[in-house]
Design a protein around this motif. Structure first.
Motif, PDB file in Angstrom:
ATOM      1  N   PRO A 107       0.766  -1.244   0.000  1.00 31.41           N
ATOM      2  CA  PRO A 107       0.000   0.000   0.000  1.00 31.41           C
ATOM      3  C   PRO A 107       0.797   1.295   0.000  1.00 31.41           C
ATOM      4  CG  PRO A 107       0.030  -0.914   2.196  1.00 31.41           C
ATOM      5  CD  PRO A 107       0.746  -1.892   1.308  1.00 31.41           C
ATOM      6  N   GLU A 108       2.115   1.250  -0.028  1.00 33.05           N
ATOM      7  CA  GLU A 108       2.910   2.478   0.080  1.00 33.05           C
ATOM      8  C   GLU A 108       3.662   2.796  -1.203  1.00 33.05           C
ATOM      9  OE1 GLU A 108       3.045   4.754   2.368  1.00 33.05           O
ATOM     10  OE2 GLU A 108       1.742   3.717   3.783  1.00 33.05           O
ATOM     11  N   PRO A 109       3.132   3.703  -2.046  1.00 29.95           N
ATOM     12  CA  PRO A 109       3.802   4.008  -3.309  1.00 29.95           C
ATOM     13  C   PRO A 109       5.155   4.687  -3.133  1.00 29.95           C
ATOM     14  CG  PRO A 109       1.986   5.525  -2.952  1.00 29.95           C
ATOM     15  CD  PRO A 109       1.919   4.491  -1.855  1.00 29.95           C
ATOM     16  N   GLY A 110       5.347   5.402  -2.034  1.00 30.65           N
ATOM     17  CA  GLY A 110       6.593   6.135  -1.833  1.00 30.65           C
ATOM     18  C   GLY A 110       7.672   5.352  -1.118  1.00 30.65           C
ATOM     19  N   ALA A 111       7.313   4.206  -0.539  1.00 34.52           N
ATOM     20  CA  ALA A 111       8.297   3.395   0.192  1.00 34.52           C
ATOM     21  C   ALA A 111       8.956   2.441  -0.794  1.00 34.52           C
ATOM     22  CB  ALA A 111       7.608   2.625   1.319  1.00 34.52           C
ATOM     23  N   LEU A 112       9.997   2.948  -1.453  1.00 35.55           N
ATOM     24  CA  LEU A 112      10.652   2.171  -2.504  1.00 35.55           C
ATOM     25  C   LEU A 112      11.822   1.375  -1.952  1.00 35.55           C
ATOM     26  CD1 LEU A 112      10.633   4.874  -5.305  1.00 35.55           C
ATOM     27  CD2 LEU A 112       9.049   2.968  -4.994  1.00 35.55           C
ATOM     28  N   PRO A 113      12.046   0.187  -2.499  1.00 30.02           N
ATOM     29  CA  PRO A 113      13.198  -0.599  -2.042  1.00 30.02           C
ATOM     30  C   PRO A 113      14.497   0.098  -2.411  1.00 30.02           C
ATOM     31  CG  PRO A 113      12.136  -1.665  -3.928  1.00 30.02           C
ATOM     32  CD  PRO A 113      11.307  -0.474  -3.558  1.00 30.02           C
ATOM     33  N   GLY A 114      15.472   0.011  -1.523  1.00 26.08           N
ATOM     34  CA  GLY A 114      16.767   0.633  -1.777  1.00 26.08           C
ATOM     35  C   GLY A 114      17.896  -0.262  -1.324  1.00 26.08           C
ATOM     36  N   ARG A 115      19.003  -0.184  -2.023  1.00 26.44           N
ATOM     37  CA  ARG A 115      20.173  -1.000  -1.703  1.00 26.44           C
ATOM     38  C   ARG A 115      21.044  -0.316  -0.665  1.00 26.44           C
ATOM     39  NH1 ARG A 115      19.255  -1.959  -6.748  1.00 26.44           N
ATOM     40  NH2 ARG A 115      19.277  -4.084  -7.511  1.00 26.44           N
ATOM     41  N   ARG A 116      21.670  -1.142   0.138  1.00 28.15           N
ATOM     42  CA  ARG A 116      22.682  -0.628   1.064  1.00 28.15           C
ATOM     43  C   ARG A 116      23.979  -0.430   0.298  1.00 28.15           C
ATOM     44  NH1 ARG A 116      22.020  -4.096   6.590  1.00 28.15           N
ATOM     45  NH2 ARG A 116      19.834  -3.583   6.910  1.00 28.15           N
ATOM     46  N   ALA A 117      24.848   0.357   0.867  1.00 26.55           N
ATOM     47  CA  ALA A 117      26.144   0.598   0.224  1.00 26.55           C
ATOM     48  C   ALA A 117      27.070  -0.609   0.348  1.00 26.55           C
ATOM     49  CB  ALA A 117      26.808   1.830   0.844  1.00 26.55           C
ATOM     50  N   ASP A 118      26.816  -1.468   1.360  1.00 27.54           N
ATOM     51  CA  ASP A 118      27.676  -2.633   1.571  1.00 27.54           C
ATOM     52  C   ASP A 118      27.484  -3.657   0.459  1.00 27.54           C
ATOM     53  OD1 ASP A 118      28.688  -1.825   4.149  1.00 27.54           O
ATOM     54  OD2 ASP A 118      26.667  -2.225   4.916  1.00 27.54           O
ATOM     55  N   PRO A 119      28.571  -4.332   0.058  1.00 32.21           N
ATOM     56  CA  PRO A 119      28.452  -5.390  -0.947  1.00 32.21           C
ATOM     57  C   PRO A 119      27.713  -6.598  -0.361  1.00 32.21           C
ATOM     58  CG  PRO A 119      30.686  -5.299  -0.113  1.00 32.21           C
ATOM     59  CD  PRO A 119      29.948  -4.132   0.483  1.00 32.21           C
ATOM     60  N   PRO A 120      27.064  -7.420  -1.211  1.00 34.29           N
ATOM     61  CA  PRO A 120      26.269  -8.537  -0.699  1.00 34.29           C
ATOM     62  C   PRO A 120      27.088  -9.629  -0.013  1.00 34.29           C
ATOM     63  CG  PRO A 120      26.438  -8.660  -3.082  1.00 34.29           C
ATOM     64  CD  PRO A 120      27.038  -7.343  -2.667  1.00 34.29           C
ATOM     65  N   ASP A 121      28.391  -9.677  -0.265  1.00 35.24           N
ATOM     66  CA  ASP A 121      29.210 -10.717   0.361  1.00 35.24           C
ATOM     67  C   ASP A 121      29.836 -10.274   1.688  1.00 35.24           C
ATOM     68  OD1 ASP A 121      30.987  -8.905  -0.711  1.00 35.24           O
ATOM     69  OD2 ASP A 121      32.229 -10.395  -1.717  1.00 35.24           O
ATOM     70  N   ASN A 122      29.381  -9.141   2.233  1.00 33.99           N
ATOM     71  CA  ASN A 122      29.866  -8.659   3.517  1.00 33.99           C
ATOM     72  C   ASN A 122      29.360  -9.602   4.613  1.00 33.99           C
ATOM     73  OD1 ASN A 122      30.260  -7.360   5.987  1.00 33.99           O
ATOM     74  ND2 ASN A 122      29.896  -5.321   5.122  1.00 33.99           N
ATOM     75  N   GLU A 123      30.272 -10.326   5.250  1.00 39.89           N
ATOM     76  CA  GLU A 123      29.908 -11.324   6.256  1.00 39.89           C
ATOM     77  C   GLU A 123      29.315 -10.715   7.517  1.00 39.89           C
ATOM     78  OE1 GLU A 123      33.253 -13.835   6.986  1.00 39.89           O
ATOM     79  OE2 GLU A 123      33.423 -14.409   4.875  1.00 39.89           O
ATOM     80  N   ASP A 124      29.509  -9.415   7.737  1.00 41.22           N
ATOM     81  CA  ASP A 124      29.004  -8.776   8.940  1.00 41.22           C
ATOM     82  C   ASP A 124      27.528  -8.382   8.833  1.00 41.22           C
ATOM     83  OD1 ASP A 124      31.490  -8.988  10.170  1.00 41.22           O
ATOM     84  OD2 ASP A 124      32.167  -7.063   9.346  1.00 41.22           O
ATOM     85  N   LEU A 125      26.978  -8.409   7.630  1.00 39.38           N
ATOM     86  CA  LEU A 125      25.573  -8.042   7.445  1.00 39.38           C
ATOM     87  C   LEU A 125      24.654  -9.178   7.871  1.00 39.38           C
ATOM     88  CD1 LEU A 125      25.503  -6.320   3.938  1.00 39.38           C
ATOM     89  CD2 LEU A 125      25.445  -5.246   6.179  1.00 39.38           C
ATOM     90  N   GLU A 126      23.610  -8.827   8.623  1.00 40.88           N
ATOM     91  CA  GLU A 126      22.606  -9.814   8.992  1.00 40.88           C
ATOM     92  C   GLU A 126      21.422  -9.782   8.038  1.00 40.88           C
ATOM     93  OE1 GLU A 126      21.503  -9.708  13.084  1.00 40.88           O
ATOM     94  OE2 GLU A 126      23.574  -9.550  13.756  1.00 40.88           O
ATOM     95  N   SER A 127      21.278  -8.695   7.299  1.00 37.92           N
ATOM     96  CA  SER A 127      20.180  -8.562   6.340  1.00 37.92           C
ATOM     97  C   SER A 127      20.644  -7.619   5.239  1.00 37.92           C
ATOM     98  CB  SER A 127      18.924  -8.020   7.028  1.00 37.92           C
ATOM     99  OG  SER A 127      19.168  -6.709   7.510  1.00 37.92           O
ATOM    100  N   GLY A 128      19.760  -7.353   4.285  1.00 37.08           N
ATOM    101  CA  GLY A 128      20.086  -6.385   3.251  1.00 37.08           C
ATOM    102  C   GLY A 128      20.541  -6.980   1.938  1.00 37.08           C
ATOM    103  N   ARG A 129      20.326  -8.291   1.756  1.00 39.49           N
ATOM    104  CA  ARG A 129      20.747  -8.932   0.516  1.00 39.49           C
ATOM    105  C   ARG A 129      19.591  -9.195  -0.448  1.00 39.49           C
ATOM    106  NH1 ARG A 129      23.778 -11.146   4.613  1.00 39.49           N
ATOM    107  NH2 ARG A 129      26.024 -10.910   4.389  1.00 39.49           N
ATOM    108  N   GLY A 130      18.385  -8.856  -0.056  1.00 41.17           N
ATOM    109  CA  GLY A 130      17.201  -9.178  -0.849  1.00 41.17           C
ATOM    110  C   GLY A 130      17.210  -8.635  -2.260  1.00 41.17           C
ATOM    111  N   LEU A 131      17.605  -7.387  -2.442  1.00 40.99           N
ATOM    112  CA  LEU A 131      17.608  -6.816  -3.791  1.00 40.99           C
ATOM    113  C   LEU A 131      18.711  -7.424  -4.646  1.00 40.99           C
ATOM    114  CD1 LEU A 131      16.763  -3.082  -3.074  1.00 40.99           C
ATOM    115  CD2 LEU A 131      15.247  -4.942  -3.742  1.00 40.99           C
ATOM    116  N   TRP A 132      19.811  -7.814  -4.014  1.00 39.83           N
ATOM    117  CA  TRP A 132      20.866  -8.508  -4.763  1.00 39.83           C
ATOM    118  C   TRP A 132      20.343  -9.867  -5.248  1.00 39.83           C
ATOM    119  CZ3 TRP A 132      24.834  -5.557  -6.022  1.00 39.83           C
ATOM    120  CH2 TRP A 132      25.202  -4.504  -5.183  1.00 39.83           C
TER     121      TRP A 132
END
Length: 164
Positions: A107-132
């Motif tokens: 329901p939210e047209p303005g809430a667009l998906p966005g990528r984090r600056a971290d690369p997807p292979d960053n082992e310290d990330l717990e989330s944020g790989r969905g768009l990759w």
């Protein structure tokens, strides 16, 4: 005083739902389904199962079904992160001879998906790989504004996964 008119809501649906309960309405359609749901943990689990069962049932192979389940899960998860828990979403699966479409509407047209600056292979990330993941499985996915929110469409080519 006017007599009550039995409009379209009073007649039986053209394709009766397989499941209709509070917060979860599954309507079977030719070549797929449309699921209206509140994004709760239980509904998410059921949605993932239904996506896998439906896509595997199209005969395109388990790798495509698994990819469709992953895409639907990531897209609905993004909607929850952007819009909040219990977000009403619509998940649509459409099978064609050469591809399967996974569509998620929120329901939210303005809430667009966005990528984090971290690369997807960053082992310290717990989330944020969905768009990759979305990019890898369904390049060319789209976000379209609608009159009641936005719809994200991801297309899985069947031949590449079926051959794997």
């Amino acid at each position: 005083m006017h007599a009550a008119h039995p409009g379209p809501a009073a007649s039986a649906p053209a394709h009766p739902p397989k499941v209709a309960e509070c917060g979860f309405y599954l309507a079977i359609r030719p070549g797929g389904f449309v699921l209206h749901m509140s994004a709760s943990p239980e509904h998410m689990r059921r949605m993932r199962d239904r996506v896998f069962e439906a896509v595997a049932g199209f005969g395109v192979g388990e790798p495509v079904a698994e990819a469709a389940r992953l895409l639907a899960s990531e897209l609905v998860g993004n909607a929850v992160r952007l819009c909040g828990p219990w977000t009403p979403v619509v998940v649509q699966i459409v099978s064609k001879p050469d591809h399967v479409q996974v569509q998620v509407h929120d329901p939210e047209p303005g809430a667009l998906p966005g990528r984090r600056a971290d690369p997807p292979d960053n082992e310290d990330l717990e989330s944020g790989r969905g768009l990759w993941i979305l990019d890898a499985l369904a390049p060319g996915w789209t976000v379209e504004p609608t009159s009641v929110g936005k719809q994200i469409t991801a297309t899985l080519p069947c031949g590449e996964f079926a051959a794997a």
